[in-house]
Scaffold this active site. Structure first.
Site, short mmCIF file in Angstrom:
data_model
loop_
_atom_site.label_atom_id
_atom_site.label_comp_id
_atom_site.label_asym_id
_atom_site.label_seq_id
_atom_site.Cartn_x
_atom_site.Cartn_y
_atom_site.Cartn_z
N PRO A 70 0.81 -1.02 0.10
CA PRO A 70 -0.07 -0.14 0.15
C PRO A 70 1.06 1.49 -0.06
CG PRO A 70 0.02 -0.74 2.19
CD PRO A 70 0.99 -2.02 1.28
N CYS A 71 1.48 1.49 -1.11
CA CYS A 71 2.40 2.54 -1.26
C CYS A 71 1.84 4.05 -0.81
CB CYS A 71 3.22 2.61 -2.52
SG CYS A 71 3.97 1.10 -3.06
N HIS A 72 0.51 3.99 -1.17
CA HIS A 72 -0.24 5.16 -0.88
C HIS A 72 -0.32 5.87 0.65
CE1 HIS A 72 -3.23 2.12 -0.25
NE2 HIS A 72 -3.99 2.81 0.40
#
Length: 136
Positions: A57-59
């Protein structure tokens, strides 16, 4: 991906919904405290190929002051905020996450270490105020 990127993605996968981390925090957690920019580069360039790995979940990674990515990342303007809002992350203004409410504490619920001896908590001497940009 190299060892550095592998460690970055392993830590990013640990960030729970509704929480955010910073590039610097991830760098410190993998034992590379001066590599925040390289964390951002790894998240932007090195996408995991392993089909068995859960998506990272890079966000959930933001700048130390809670600022969001701008530009084409996460689907264009406003995309980063939309992804975080959908997970319950709160904001203090249009472009900054409320870090006091949403900063991830990797030591919560952690005991010992995970596989490959990756840290479950910040290293000794970790300075949360500096990490969150609250130095006075």
């Amino acid at each position: 991906m190299g060892e550095f990127s592998d460690k970055v993605f392993e830590q990013v996968r640990r960030i729970p919904k509704g929480k955010v981390s910073t590039y610097g925090q991830i760098a410190r957690l993998i034992g590379r405290p001066n590599a925040a920019r390289f964390v951002g580069y790894a998240l932007h360039v090195d996408e995991p190929i392993d089909q068995d790995a859960s998506p990272a979940p890079c966000h959930r990674v933001v700048f130390r002051d809670g600022a969001l990515c701008t530009g084409a990342a996460f689907g264009g303007a406003g995309g980063h905020r939309k992804l975080l809002e959908a997970e319950g992350v709160t904001f203090k203004d249009a472009d900054h996450v409320d870090m006091a409410a949403c900063a991830w504490d990797p030591s919560e619920g952690a005991v010992g270490v995970v596989e490959d001896d990756l840290p479950m908590a910040p290293p000794e001497g970790f300075d949360w105020k500096r990490e969150l940009g609250e130095e006075g």
